[in-house]
Scaffold this motif. Structure first.
Motif, PDB file in Angstrom:
ATOM      1  N   MET A 226     -60.137  44.933 -21.212  1.00 43.35           N
ATOM      2  CA  MET A 226     -61.322  43.909 -21.323  1.00 43.35           C
ATOM      3  C   MET A 226     -60.722  42.355 -21.738  1.00 43.35           C
ATOM      4  O   MET A 226     -59.804  42.286 -22.510  1.00 43.35           O
ATOM      5  CB  MET A 226     -62.313  44.180 -22.195  1.00 43.35           C
ATOM      6  N   PRO A 227     -61.488  41.382 -21.237  1.00 41.81           N
ATOM      7  CA  PRO A 227     -61.109  39.881 -21.609  1.00 41.81           C
ATOM      8  C   PRO A 227     -61.388  39.882 -23.143  1.00 41.81           C
ATOM      9  O   PRO A 227     -61.833  40.324 -23.871  1.00 41.81           O
ATOM     10  CB  PRO A 227     -62.257  39.290 -21.011  1.00 41.81           C
ATOM     11  N   PRO A 228     -60.268  38.906 -23.481  1.00 41.59           N
ATOM     12  CA  PRO A 228     -60.433  38.560 -25.153  1.00 41.59           C
ATOM     13  C   PRO A 228     -61.448  37.686 -25.560  1.00 41.59           C
ATOM     14  O   PRO A 228     -62.140  37.370 -24.739  1.00 41.59           O
ATOM     15  CB  PRO A 228     -58.936  37.862 -25.336  1.00 41.59           C
ATOM     16  N   HIS A 229     -61.598  37.319 -26.951  1.00 41.73           N
ATOM     17  CA  HIS A 229     -62.359  36.468 -27.196  1.00 41.73           C
ATOM     18  C   HIS A 229     -63.772  36.929 -27.342  1.00 41.73           C
ATOM     19  O   HIS A 229     -64.519  35.953 -27.438  1.00 41.73           O
ATOM     20  CB  HIS A 229     -62.171  35.066 -26.709  1.00 41.73           C
ATOM     21  N   GLY A 230     -64.081  38.090 -27.106  1.00 38.60           N
ATOM     22  CA  GLY A 230     -65.399  38.498 -26.789  1.00 38.60           C
ATOM     23  C   GLY A 230     -66.295  38.222 -25.702  1.00 38.60           C
ATOM     24  O   GLY A 230     -67.348  38.221 -25.353  1.00 38.60           O
ATOM     25  N   VAL A 231     -65.274  37.684 -24.565  1.00 42.91           N
ATOM     26  CA  VAL A 231     -65.776  37.242 -23.312  1.00 42.91           C
ATOM     27  C   VAL A 231     -66.455  38.463 -22.512  1.00 42.91           C
ATOM     28  O   VAL A 231     -65.587  39.640 -22.247  1.00 42.91           O
ATOM     29  CB  VAL A 231     -64.764  36.434 -22.654  1.00 42.91           C
ATOM     30  N   PRO A 232     -67.956  38.535 -22.063  1.00 45.11           N
ATOM     31  CA  PRO A 232     -68.132  39.743 -21.297  1.00 45.11           C
ATOM     32  C   PRO A 232     -67.307  39.937 -20.040  1.00 45.11           C
ATOM     33  O   PRO A 232     -66.968  38.742 -19.544  1.00 45.11           O
ATOM     34  CB  PRO A 232     -69.558  39.470 -21.195  1.00 45.11           C
ATOM     35  N   PRO A 233     -67.113  41.095 -19.758  1.00 47.55           N
ATOM     36  CA  PRO A 233     -66.059  41.196 -18.553  1.00 47.55           C
ATOM     37  C   PRO A 233     -66.653  40.677 -17.133  1.00 47.55           C
ATOM     38  O   PRO A 233     -65.963  40.550 -16.351  1.00 47.55           O
ATOM     39  CB  PRO A 233     -65.737  42.754 -18.739  1.00 47.55           C
ATOM     40  N   LEU A 234     -68.138  40.806 -17.204  1.00 47.89           N
ATOM     41  CA  LEU A 234     -68.571  40.370 -15.830  1.00 47.89           C
ATOM     42  C   LEU A 234     -69.187  39.055 -15.878  1.00 47.89           C
ATOM     43  O   LEU A 234     -69.928  38.920 -15.123  1.00 47.89           O
ATOM     44  CB  LEU A 234     -69.571  41.478 -15.449  1.00 47.89           C
ATOM     45  N   VAL A 235     -68.962  38.422 -16.883  1.00 54.37           N
ATOM     46  CA  VAL A 235     -69.471  36.698 -16.828  1.00 54.37           C
ATOM     47  C   VAL A 235     -68.569  36.231 -15.836  1.00 54.37           C
ATOM     48  O   VAL A 235     -67.215  36.463 -15.508  1.00 54.37           O
ATOM     49  CB  VAL A 235     -69.442  36.317 -18.171  1.00 54.37           C
ATOM     50  N   ARG A 236     -69.260  35.263 -15.121  1.00 54.89           N
ATOM     51  CA  ARG A 236     -68.130  34.549 -14.206  1.00 54.89           C
ATOM     52  C   ARG A 236     -67.495  33.419 -14.637  1.00 54.89           C
ATOM     53  O   ARG A 236     -67.727  32.933 -15.987  1.00 54.89           O
ATOM     54  CB  ARG A 236     -69.348  33.693 -13.210  1.00 54.89           C
ATOM     55  N   VAL A 237     -66.289  33.251 -14.237  1.00 51.93           N
ATOM     56  CA  VAL A 237     -65.465  32.192 -14.844  1.00 51.93           C
ATOM     57  C   VAL A 237     -64.971  31.118 -13.526  1.00 51.93           C
ATOM     58  O   VAL A 237     -64.914  31.561 -12.472  1.00 51.93           O
ATOM     59  CB  VAL A 237     -64.060  32.850 -15.398  1.00 51.93           C
ATOM     60  N   VAL A 238     -64.866  29.840 -14.034  1.00 56.19           N
ATOM     61  CA  VAL A 238     -64.021  29.014 -13.169  1.00 56.19           C
ATOM     62  C   VAL A 238     -62.655  28.816 -13.511  1.00 56.19           C
ATOM     63  O   VAL A 238     -62.279  28.611 -14.608  1.00 56.19           O
ATOM     64  CB  VAL A 238     -64.995  27.460 -13.316  1.00 56.19           C
ATOM     65  N   ARG A 239     -61.901  29.118 -12.514  1.00 49.34           N
ATOM     66  CA  ARG A 239     -60.379  29.183 -12.560  1.00 49.34           C
ATOM     67  C   ARG A 239     -59.944  28.160 -12.069  1.00 49.34           C
ATOM     68  O   ARG A 239     -59.973  27.867 -10.743  1.00 49.34           O
ATOM     69  CB  ARG A 239     -59.814  30.573 -12.092  1.00 49.34           C
ATOM     70  N   VAL A 240     -58.823  27.282 -12.435  1.00 49.97           N
ATOM     71  CA  VAL A 240     -58.344  26.366 -12.095  1.00 49.97           C
ATOM     72  C   VAL A 240     -56.743  26.574 -12.594  1.00 49.97           C
ATOM     73  O   VAL A 240     -56.405  26.401 -13.848  1.00 49.97           O
ATOM     74  CB  VAL A 240     -58.570  24.926 -12.547  1.00 49.97           C
ATOM     75  N   GLY A 241     -55.830  26.994 -11.873  1.00 51.00           N
ATOM     76  CA  GLY A 241     -54.708  27.330 -12.265  1.00 51.00           C
ATOM     77  C   GLY A 241     -54.699  28.578 -13.108  1.00 51.00           C
ATOM     78  O   GLY A 241     -55.130  29.635 -12.579  1.00 51.00           O
ATOM     79  N   THR A 242     -53.973  28.408 -14.088  1.00 48.01           N
ATOM     80  CA  THR A 242     -54.061  29.462 -15.055  1.00 48.01           C
ATOM     81  C   THR A 242     -54.930  29.620 -16.293  1.00 48.01           C
ATOM     82  O   THR A 242     -54.825  29.957 -17.285  1.00 48.01           O
ATOM     83  CB  THR A 242     -52.665  29.689 -15.700  1.00 48.01           C
ATOM     84  N   ARG A 243     -55.969  28.507 -15.985  1.00 49.74           N
ATOM     85  CA  ARG A 243     -57.136  28.190 -17.053  1.00 49.74           C
ATOM     86  C   ARG A 243     -58.324  28.655 -16.539  1.00 49.74           C
ATOM     87  O   ARG A 243     -58.650  28.726 -15.228  1.00 49.74           O
ATOM     88  CB  ARG A 243     -56.987  26.832 -17.430  1.00 49.74           C
ATOM     89  N   ALA A 244     -59.134  29.397 -17.357  1.00 51.13           N
ATOM     90  CA  ALA A 244     -60.609  29.784 -16.998  1.00 51.13           C
ATOM     91  C   ALA A 244     -61.589  29.390 -18.033  1.00 51.13           C
ATOM     92  O   ALA A 244     -61.420  29.427 -19.221  1.00 51.13           O
ATOM     93  CB  ALA A 244     -60.675  31.384 -17.120  1.00 51.13           C
ATOM     94  N   TRP A 245     -62.830  28.445 -17.397  1.00 47.35           N
ATOM     95  CA  TRP A 245     -63.926  28.096 -18.067  1.00 47.35           C
ATOM     96  C   TRP A 245     -65.060  29.225 -17.879  1.00 47.35           C
ATOM     97  O   TRP A 245     -65.368  29.522 -16.635  1.00 47.35           O
ATOM     98  CB  TRP A 245     -64.041  26.939 -17.489  1.00 47.35           C
TER      99      TRP A 245
END
Length: 324
Positions: A226-245
């Protein structure tokens, strides 16, 4: 969840998830060179339920004028703009077909959408002196669609646009500028644009076969970390390169300026994976990514789920804000 979603789960459980062995697959894929692969463990690849081409990819779709097309304003579409031409590919069709082989402005493209990862990516189909045509294997890796090309029957990871099994192992498809947005957003910017016409298949277009999926506690058929930092697995993210918001952070801020990009959010796009009717899905908003000079950066945008980002970019950077 939707009936099809439940049926797929029962079908996969019935097969025991046990056929992660190229020896088992060779009868279905006699032309695929399983001796060449970048997959570390075959157990990573499982059946998603339907077999080869059980989810039928489309080729040479028809288009109509955007004016009077009759789509709901909040309905999500994949936008592709090449030169002066703009086309919209509604998720009401992609959710049932996952791949559209098309040609736009002289460029052969593959418009792809994986519902389980909510990843919408468009690729140039030209590679190594030939034009590839893509289909759906019916296999999943980290819950992401595994595509195949009909020329070499190599397998491709949709989330990466990369060959993972067969002759094309290690090859990379060039990504074409694209993004997801609402129908209203597309038509406001492209009143003379074109929209993909309804395919001639017997499908309940406009309906979501994965009802309630993006509010699930866990992703479907995913056994990875599962994703780190307590980020919910099915929350959407905006990926630019290797970064995710994470989308909630972007939506709360309205606009974020970090790492040389400007990410803005505006209301008005329905989730395709929420309610039974796609147009009625909850509002997840529209995202645009621009560089410091105000130019769009659509080609490196992935409006996907957090678990998928972590699975394919395990060393990626999570842009959580100063408080984190």
């Amino acid at each position: 969840m939707g009936f099809l979603f439940r049926a797929l789960a029962l079908l996969v459980l019935g097969t025991g998830l046990a056929s992660a062995d190229p020896g088992f697959w060779k009868h279905e894929w006699p032309r695929t060179d399983f001796s060449r692969t970048s997959v570390g463990n075959w157990v990573e690849i499982i059946s998603g339920g339907p077999g080869r081409d059980g989810i039928p990819a489309l080729s040479d779709p028809q288009f109509r004028a955007a004016r009077g097309a009759g789509l709901s304003p909040r309905e999500p579409v994949i936008t592709v703009e090449i030169g002066r031409e703009a086309r919209a590919y509604p998720l009401r069709y992609l959710i049932w077909h996952e791949i559209v082989n098309d040609r736009m402005g002289g460029t052969p493209i593959a418009v792809t959408y994986c519902p389980l990862c909510n990843s919408a990516l468009v690729f140039d189909r030209r590679l190594r002196g030939q034009v590839l045509d893509f289909g759906v294997t019916g296999k999943l890796r980290h819950s992401d669609m595994v595509m195949y090309d009909r020329q070499t029957e190599s397998w491709w990871q949709q989330a990466m646009g990369q060959g993972i099994v067969g002759e094309m192992t290690g090859a990379d498809l060039r990504q074409v500028p694209s993004w997801m947005e609402s129908w209203e957003s597309f038509t406001a910017r492209n009143p003379d644009g074109r929209v993909m016409a309804e395919p001639r298949h017997n499908r309940p277009y406009g309906q979501n076969p994965y009802k309630g999926y993006d509010s699930s506690a866990r992703p479907f058929l995913f056994s990875g970390e599962m994703p780190p930092h307590g980020v919910p697995p099915l929350v959407r993210v905006v990926r630019v390169g290797t970064r995710a918001w994470p989308l909630p952070r972007v939506a709360e801020a309205g606009e974020i300026r970090e790492a040389g990009v400007v990410i803005s959010w505006s209301a008005g796009q329905a989730s395709a994976l929420d309610r039974g009717e796609i147009a009625s899905g909850r509002d997840v908003g529209n995202i645009r990514v621009r560089d410091a000079s105000g130019r769009d950066i659509p080609h490196d945008l992935m409006f996907a789920f957090a678990f998928a980002f972590h699975a394919f970019y395990p060393r990626g950077q999570w842009m959580l804000g100063k408080s984190r």
